[in-house]
Design an enzyme around this catalytic site. Sequence first.
Site, PDB file in Angstrom:
ATOM      1  CB  CYS A   9      -0.929  -0.004   1.220  1.00 42.07           C
ATOM      2  SG  CYS A   9      -1.866   1.528   1.361  1.00 42.07           S
ATOM      3  CB  CYS A  12       0.794   1.452   4.404  1.00 37.95           C
ATOM      4  SG  CYS A  12      -0.840   0.940   4.984  1.00 37.95           S
ATOM      5  CG  ASP A  35      -3.147  14.323  -5.312  1.00 40.48           C
ATOM      6  OD1 ASP A  35      -4.054  13.579  -4.906  1.00 40.48           O
ATOM      7  OD2 ASP A  35      -2.528  14.125  -6.395  1.00 40.48           O
ATOM      8  CG  ASN A  90     -12.520   9.982  -6.026  1.00 42.72           C
ATOM      9  OD1 ASN A  90     -13.557  10.616  -6.236  1.00 42.72           O
ATOM     10  ND2 ASN A  90     -11.326  10.446  -6.367  1.00 42.72           N
ATOM     11  N   GLY A  96     -13.263   6.578  -9.560  1.00 36.41           N
ATOM     12  CA  GLY A  96     -11.914   7.116  -9.657  1.00 36.41           C
ATOM     13  C   GLY A  96     -10.987   6.738  -8.529  1.00 36.41           C
ATOM     14  CB  THR A  98      -6.124   5.207  -8.333  1.00 44.17           C
ATOM     15  OG1 THR A  98      -5.733   6.387  -7.621  1.00 44.17           O
ATOM     16  CG2 THR A  98      -6.917   5.607  -9.568  1.00 44.17           C
ATOM     17  CG  HIS A 101      -4.326   3.888   3.280  1.00 42.28           C
ATOM     18  ND1 HIS A 101      -3.294   3.298   3.999  1.00 42.28           N
ATOM     19  CD2 HIS A 101      -4.802   4.887   4.082  1.00 42.28           C
ATOM     20  CE1 HIS A 101      -3.159   3.899   5.167  1.00 42.28           C
ATOM     21  NE2 HIS A 101      -4.066   4.879   5.242  1.00 42.28           N
ATOM     22  CG  HIS A 103      -7.324   8.784  -0.392  1.00 40.61           C
ATOM     23  ND1 HIS A 103      -7.339   7.435  -0.688  1.00 40.61           N
ATOM     24  CD2 HIS A 103      -7.615   9.425  -1.549  1.00 40.61           C
ATOM     25  CE1 HIS A 103      -7.614   7.273  -1.979  1.00 40.61           C
ATOM     26  NE2 HIS A 103      -7.801   8.465  -2.523  1.00 40.61           N
ATOM     27  CG  HIS A 105      -9.108  13.598  -3.142  1.00 39.46           C
ATOM     28  ND1 HIS A 105      -8.070  13.620  -4.051  1.00 39.46           N
ATOM     29  CD2 HIS A 105      -9.569  12.325  -3.122  1.00 39.46           C
ATOM     30  CE1 HIS A 105      -7.914  12.399  -4.573  1.00 39.46           C
ATOM     31  NE2 HIS A 105      -8.816  11.594  -4.025  1.00 39.46           N
TER      32      HIS A 105
HETATM   33  P1  5GP Z   1      -7.927   8.388  -5.668  1.00 44.38           P
HETATM   34  O1  5GP Z   1      -7.832   8.420  -7.175  1.00 44.38           O
HETATM   35  O2  5GP Z   1      -7.687   6.992  -5.129  1.00 44.38           O
HETATM   36  O3  5GP Z   1      -9.176   9.033  -5.105  1.00 44.38           O
HETATM   37  O4  5GP Z   1      -6.763   9.326  -5.141  1.00 44.38           O
HETATM   38  C1  5GP Z   1      -5.430   8.942  -5.113  1.00 44.38           C
HETATM   39  C2  5GP Z   1      -4.622  10.215  -5.206  1.00 44.38           C
HETATM   40  O5  5GP Z   1      -3.314   9.912  -4.829  1.00 44.38           O
HETATM   41  C3  5GP Z   1      -4.568  10.804  -6.614  1.00 44.38           C
HETATM   42  O6  5GP Z   1      -5.119  12.114  -6.598  1.00 44.38           O
HETATM   43  C4  5GP Z   1      -3.089  10.789  -6.951  1.00 44.38           C
HETATM   44  O7  5GP Z   1      -2.667  11.939  -7.651  1.00 44.38           O
HETATM   45  C5  5GP Z   1      -2.431  10.712  -5.581  1.00 44.38           C
HETATM   46  N1  5GP Z   1      -1.154  10.028  -5.579  1.00 44.38           N
HETATM   47  C6  5GP Z   1      -0.835   8.873  -6.234  1.00 44.38           C
HETATM   48  N2  5GP Z   1       0.439   8.526  -5.983  1.00 44.38           N
HETATM   49  C7  5GP Z   1       0.932   9.487  -5.133  1.00 44.38           C
HETATM   50  C8  5GP Z   1       2.204   9.670  -4.499  1.00 44.38           C
HETATM   51  O8  5GP Z   1       3.151   8.888  -4.651  1.00 44.38           O
HETATM   52  N3  5GP Z   1       2.338  10.770  -3.725  1.00 44.38           N
HETATM   53  C9  5GP Z   1       1.329  11.662  -3.511  1.00 44.38           C
HETATM   54  N4  5GP Z   1       1.570  12.714  -2.730  1.00 44.38           N
HETATM   55  N5  5GP Z   1       0.114  11.511  -4.093  1.00 44.38           N
HETATM   56  C10 5GP Z   1      -0.085  10.436  -4.874  1.00 44.38           C
HETATM   57 ZN    ZN Z   2      -2.502   1.436   3.544  1.00 40.73          ZN
END
Ligand code: 5GP
Ligand code: ZN
Length: 117
Positions: A9, A12, A35, A90, A96, A98, A101, A103, A105
């Site tokens: 993860c 993590c 982000d 999300n 969306g 990805t 874990h 989170h 935004h």
């Molecule tokens: P999701 O798409 O799951 O709602 O949000 C995941 C977010 O994590 C995305 O907005 C993506 O830009 C961000 N993200 C992905 N990899 C990394 C990383 O290595 N570091 C940081 N700071 N953000 C990341």
């Molecule tokens: Zn995790």
Amino acid sequence: MAGEPQDDCLFCKIVEGSVPATIVRETETTVAFRDINPQAPTHVLVIPKAHHRDAAALAAEAPALAADVLRETQTVADEEKLDSYRIVFNTGSGAGQTVWHAHAHVLGGRGLAWPPG
Ligand code: 5GP
Ligand code: ZN
């Protein structure tokens, strides 16, 4: 097991410090960091330190921790001087998600259209 660190993860790893991030706040139970691909002038992710796969699992498995995450979104917004902002969880790949874990935004610093895309 819910709440335990997961080897595969990314978030993590950010909590552990083995993947670097621009951390803006940390509490005993949460971390907030910028982000890597910001979608607004302020785009901060607030995560629980413990691993829960999404917002619904977090709320079911650790409701007090879910409240900590929400409280932190407000503190981030205050520190970033956002009077209007959006909190997004999300949930599911079709929406969306990805990183699996939980989170939040925190998005702000520009006008945000509704409905979202
Ligand atoms: P999701 O798409 O799951 O709602 O949000 C995941 C977010 O994590 C995305 O907005 C993506 O830009 C961000 N993200 C992905 N990899 C990394 C990383 O290595 N570091 C940081 N700071 N953000 C990341
Ligand atoms: Zn995790």
